[in-house]
Design an enzyme around this catalytic site. Structure first.
Site, mmCIF file in Angstrom:
data_model
loop_
_atom_site.group_PDB
_atom_site.id
_atom_site.type_symbol
_atom_site.label_atom_id
_atom_site.label_comp_id
_atom_site.label_asym_id
_atom_site.label_seq_id
_atom_site.Cartn_x
_atom_site.Cartn_y
_atom_site.Cartn_z
ATOM 1 N N ASP A 9 0.985 5.197 -23.111
ATOM 2 C CA ASP A 9 -0.490 4.567 -24.055
ATOM 3 C C ASP A 9 -0.511 5.431 -25.142
ATOM 4 O O ASP A 9 0.489 6.585 -25.459
ATOM 5 C CB ASP A 9 -1.744 5.182 -22.798
ATOM 6 C CG ASP A 9 -2.641 5.338 -22.875
ATOM 7 O OD1 ASP A 9 -3.364 7.010 -23.249
ATOM 8 O OD2 ASP A 9 -3.531 4.398 -23.691
ATOM 9 N N ASP A 11 -3.985 7.515 -26.782
ATOM 10 C CA ASP A 11 -4.901 8.584 -26.569
ATOM 11 C C ASP A 11 -5.083 8.638 -25.894
ATOM 12 O O ASP A 11 -5.388 8.540 -24.518
ATOM 13 C CB ASP A 11 -6.548 7.696 -27.187
ATOM 14 C CG ASP A 11 -7.148 7.038 -28.239
ATOM 15 O OD1 ASP A 11 -7.444 6.062 -28.518
ATOM 16 O OD2 ASP A 11 -5.440 7.321 -29.458
ATOM 17 N N ASP A 19 -14.266 11.353 -26.597
ATOM 18 C CA ASP A 19 -15.159 10.262 -25.809
ATOM 19 C C ASP A 19 -16.259 9.579 -27.108
ATOM 20 O O ASP A 19 -16.832 8.475 -26.904
ATOM 21 C CB ASP A 19 -16.286 10.891 -25.065
ATOM 22 C CG ASP A 19 -15.725 11.389 -23.966
ATOM 23 O OD1 ASP A 19 -16.713 11.884 -23.335
ATOM 24 O OD2 ASP A 19 -14.629 10.442 -23.189
ATOM 25 N N THR A 52 -1.517 0.338 -26.188
ATOM 26 C CA THR A 52 -3.045 1.172 -26.479
ATOM 27 C C THR A 52 -4.440 0.183 -26.408
ATOM 28 O O THR A 52 -4.740 -1.055 -27.770
ATOM 29 C CB THR A 52 -2.883 2.628 -28.214
ATOM 30 O OG1 THR A 52 -4.591 2.683 -27.910
ATOM 31 C CG2 THR A 52 -2.520 1.061 -28.673
ATOM 32 N N GLN A 54 -8.208 -0.395 -28.576
ATOM 33 C CA GLN A 54 -8.922 0.302 -29.506
ATOM 34 C C GLN A 54 -9.835 -0.651 -29.950
ATOM 35 O O GLN A 54 -9.792 -1.218 -30.658
ATOM 36 C CB GLN A 54 -7.496 0.326 -30.800
ATOM 37 C CG GLN A 54 -6.116 0.940 -30.842
ATOM 38 C CD GLN A 54 -6.853 2.289 -30.420
ATOM 39 O OE1 GLN A 54 -7.862 2.812 -31.435
ATOM 40 N NE2 GLN A 54 -6.026 3.452 -30.125
ATOM 41 N N CYS A 99 -10.149 -10.641 -23.475
ATOM 42 C CA CYS A 99 -8.732 -11.302 -23.944
ATOM 43 C C CYS A 99 -7.851 -10.729 -22.995
ATOM 44 O O CYS A 99 -8.191 -9.918 -21.881
ATOM 45 C CB CYS A 99 -8.812 -9.979 -25.072
ATOM 46 S SG CYS A 99 -8.619 -8.569 -24.595
HETATM 47 O O1 LIG Z 1 -5.910 5.226 -24.256
HETATM 48 P P1 LIG Z 1 -5.653 4.108 -25.649
HETATM 49 O O2 LIG Z 1 -6.028 2.942 -24.754
HETATM 50 O O3 LIG Z 1 -4.984 4.402 -26.370
HETATM 51 O O4 LIG Z 1 -7.192 4.511 -25.800
HETATM 52 C C1 LIG Z 1 -8.678 4.257 -25.586
HETATM 53 C C2 LIG Z 1 -9.135 4.065 -26.367
HETATM 54 O O5 LIG Z 1 -9.589 2.968 -27.352
HETATM 55 C C3 LIG Z 1 -10.682 4.738 -26.520
HETATM 56 O O6 LIG Z 1 -10.705 4.226 -25.478
HETATM 57 C C4 LIG Z 1 -12.177 3.901 -24.883
HETATM 58 O O7 LIG Z 1 -12.737 2.894 -23.847
HETATM 59 P P2 LIG Z 1 -13.405 1.753 -23.920
HETATM 60 O O8 LIG Z 1 -12.594 0.302 -25.038
HETATM 61 O O9 LIG Z 1 -14.721 2.453 -24.484
HETATM 62 O O10 LIG Z 1 -13.906 0.848 -22.681
HETATM 63 C C5 LIG Z 1 -13.434 5.554 -24.454
HETATM 64 O O11 LIG Z 1 -12.053 5.720 -23.384
HETATM 65 C C6 LIG Z 1 -12.246 6.382 -25.751
HETATM 66 O O12 LIG Z 1 -12.725 7.729 -25.752
HETATM 67 C C7 LIG Z 1 -10.686 6.291 -26.449
HETATM 68 O O13 LIG Z 1 -10.900 6.974 -27.587
HETATM 69 MG MG LIG Z 2 -5.888 6.867 -22.898
HETATM 70 ZN ZN LIG Z 3 -7.140 -7.720 -26.395
#
Ligand SMILES: O=P(O)(O)OC[C@@H](O)[C@H]1O[C@@H](OP(=O)(O)O)[C@@H](O)[C@@H](O)[C@@H]1O
Ligand SMILES: [Mg+2]
Ligand SMILES: [Zn+2]
Length: 179
Positions: A9, A11, A19, A52, A54, A99
């Protein structure tokens, strides 16, 4: 020879999470030891791929060019340490887009495993959220939780059976390289 593939993963595992989303290259800051860990794994013969979510793309917080710039930066930093990063797959969709790639769905893990012609069974997928671990469990891969990013919070939840827990990516690299 069986390819040694590890999927990460992004982030909260490779870089600090927020957040408020990671919306620019400037906000994309590697976690301590993560670049070195990826480089060491790469130099030890591991292929390191990334899966990831996004949703910030769908939400309009940043565009694909910015996302690609973050990934170019990741590749550049790992290359400076003598390693390389494999396939990076991202889900640009929002939670309501239905998706197949957004974790906890395993679509991105399937894409990566197919790309490298590697079985998903027991393939390690390292994440910091429950969705990451559920995506792994969905395809009989090995869920691996790190305590960085949202990992400390995730650890207090009910985790998929057999989830392995490590402090950070450096600890995972040490485990995989020395065992
Ligand atoms: O951890 P990976 O998968 O690499 O990326 C997570 C990010 O896309 C974002 O995913 C969001 O969740 P939502 O997509 O809003 O449910 C939130 O958790 C953010 O804090 C976070 O930066
Ligand atoms: Mg993550
Ligand atoms: Zn997707």
């Amino acid at each position: 020879m069986l390819l040694k593939l590890l999927i990460l993963d992004r982030d909260g595992v490779i870089n600090y999470d927020s957040d408020a989303y990671i919306k620019s290259v400037e906000e994309w800051i590697p976690l301590p030891g993560s670049i070195e860990a990826i480089a060491q794994l790469s130099k030890a013969g591991w292929t390191v791929a990334v899966a990831t979510n996004q949703s910030g793309i769908a939400r309009g917080y940043y565009d694909i060019a910015t996302l690609e710039a973050m990934h170019a930066r990741l590749r550049e930093l790992v290359a400076e340490q003598g390693g390389e990063v494999g396939l990076i797959v991202y889900c640009p969709h929002g939670p309501d887009d239905g998706c197949d790639c957004r974790k906890p769905k395993p679509g991105m893990l399937k894409t990566i495993a197919t790309h490298y012609n590697v079985s998903l069974t027991n393939l390690w997928f390292v994440g910091d959220t429950l969705g990451d671990l559920e995506a792994a469990r969905a395809v009989d891969s090995q869920p691996v939780l790190v305590k960085t990013g949202k990992g400390e919070k995730t650890q207090s939840l009910t985790l998929p059976a057999g989830t392995l827990i490590f402090d950070d990516l450096a600890a995972i690299a040490a485990e995989l390289i020395h065992n």
